[in-house]
Design an enzyme around this catalytic site. Structure first.
Site, short mmCIF file in Angstrom:
data_model
loop_
_atom_site.label_atom_id
_atom_site.label_comp_id
_atom_site.label_asym_id
_atom_site.label_seq_id
_atom_site.Cartn_x
_atom_site.Cartn_y
_atom_site.Cartn_z
N HIS A 270 1.30 7.41 -6.35
CA HIS A 270 2.70 7.37 -6.77
C HIS A 270 2.76 7.76 -8.24
CE1 HIS A 270 6.79 5.05 -6.48
NE2 HIS A 270 6.85 6.07 -7.32
N HIS B 290 4.85 10.78 -10.58
CA HIS B 290 5.76 11.92 -10.72
C HIS B 290 5.26 12.76 -11.89
CE1 HIS B 290 8.74 10.08 -7.98
NE2 HIS B 290 8.30 8.94 -8.52
N HIS C 252 10.92 6.62 -1.43
CA HIS C 252 11.19 5.51 -2.33
C HIS C 252 12.22 4.60 -1.65
CE1 HIS C 252 9.15 7.99 -5.20
NE2 HIS C 252 9.51 7.29 -6.25
N GLU D 80 13.15 -0.37 -4.15
CA GLU D 80 12.92 -0.50 -5.59
C GLU D 80 14.15 -1.19 -6.18
OE1 GLU D 80 11.98 2.21 -9.58
OE2 GLU D 80 12.76 3.17 -7.78
N ASP E 47 3.64 5.67 -11.57
CA ASP E 47 5.01 6.14 -11.44
C ASP E 47 5.32 7.24 -12.46
OD1 ASP E 47 7.56 6.33 -10.40
OD2 ASP E 47 8.20 4.32 -10.98
N ASP E 48 5.85 6.86 -13.62
CA ASP E 48 6.19 7.80 -14.69
C ASP E 48 5.55 7.28 -15.98
OD1 ASP E 48 8.39 9.61 -13.36
OD2 ASP E 48 8.90 7.54 -12.83
#
Length: 337
Positions: free
Chosen positions: A17, A19, A197, A200, A278-279
């Site tokens: 996961h 991005h 997703h 969340e 994630d980011d």
């Protein structure tokens, strides 16, 4: 580095996961803006970093999409991804399955081919430089309509053999999985794996939709599944992988503090929970930092950390023989460390 830090950094793991646009560090944003003569509303790296403060998913997405505007050429996408692969390799990642958002780029006039050429060159480089296997997952933006997603799938046709799956990201609340049932079915028909997703910011009902209407192979995030005991049992029974991102959860206020994070409760409930970043440029840490931070906050032991790493390989889209090889490497590391 602490004993925990060195153990985590060396722990073989898969990142499922991530991005790639979310690995755009402030320094690279400023450098690419200068290289491409793109105006950004920041005078310095420090101003960019100061802006990386969020109150919810939408406030993050606003700056995320603005930052992506500096990505213009295949070289930019290559440099972005190559920098991530270097960081991931240092964090013990031996296999990565990374998301990219083509609509973020095609909507501002960047050709799909430009994105793919840059990313694929970096993927090949990661294999040669780090021995890392990498799969690409094309994400649809859920705040756009399904027809736009279909148009993106059509653009991807020449590269389907270089994609492992599709995902669904962006603004979750008000954009349920059901909105994309037809394009997910079409993606499955083309041999692509399916991620979504869900849970969340959105409710447990969105996780149910992802399972029942999209027929996904993996749930991204899924934290709010813990509010529905029947859903938890279903996820555990089916060994559905949840790609959990602790530092992201706190940064976006989905979890108040890491000390409140449910990752250990997920494991105790029999869920195939995993940890990812994630980011990371925006949320303060790459994958090893996510492992370390939540381990310290929740008192996770080495056995739990090895389980989380094991789950990442079991939840990957690697062929069985490659999963077995990764698990053998993981077991050897755990035995000697």
């Amino acid at each position: 580095m602490s004993d925990l830090g060195s153990f985590v950094a060396g722990l073989p793991k898969a990142e499922l996961h991530l991005h790639i646009e979310g690995s755009l560090e402030p320094e690279m944003m400023v450098a690419l803006a200068r290289r491409n003569r793109v105006a950004i509303p920041f005078a310095s790296v420090e101003e960019v970093r100061a802006a990386y403060r969020f109150t919810d998913l939408q406030s993050f997405l606003d700056i995320y999409y603005a930052g992506a505007d500096v990505l213009r050429t295949a070289e930019d996408f290559h440099d972005l991804a190559a920098a991530y692969f270097d960081r991931a390799a240092a964090d013990g990642v031996t296999h990565a399955e990374i998301f990219f958002d083509p609509q973020t780029h095609t909507h501002r006039g960047i050709a799909f081919a430009t994105v793919m050429d840059g990313l694929l060159a970096a993927v090949d480089g990661a294999r040669a430089k780090h021995g890392m296997s990498v799969y690409l997952i094309m994400s649809y933006l859920r705040h756009l309509d399904e027809e736009d997603a279909f148009a993106t799938l059509a653009m991807a046709e020449p590269w389907l053999d270089r994609l492992v799956g599709v995902g669904l990201d962006s603004s979750e609340v008000g954009n349920p999985p059901a909105k994309f049932a037809r394009v997910f079915a079409a993606s499955r028909e083309r041999g692509l794996k399916l991620c979504c997703h869900a849970g969340e910011e959105g409710p447990p009902a969105y996780v149910h939709e992802a399972l029942d209407l999209l027929h996904v192979d993996r749930i991204d995030h899924g934290n709010r599944s813990m509010e529905d005991a029947g859903l938890v049992a279903r996820l555990a029974r089916s060994a559905m992988t949840l790609t959990v991102c602790p530092l992201s959860n706190v940064a976006l206020r989905n979890v108040d503090r890491l000390e409140d994070h449910p990752i250990d409760r997920m494991l105790a409930a029999g869920l195939r929970a995993t940890i990812h970043s994630d980011d990371p440029a925006y949320f303060g840490g790459y994958i090893a930092e996510n492992f370390r931070a939540v381990a310290e906050a929740r008192g996770l032991g080495r056995e739990q950390l090895v389980t989380l790493a094991r789950n990442s390989f079991l939840g990957s889209f690697l062929p069985d023989d490659q999963v077995a090889a990764q698990l053998t490497r993981l077991d050897a590391y755990a035995e000697r460390t």
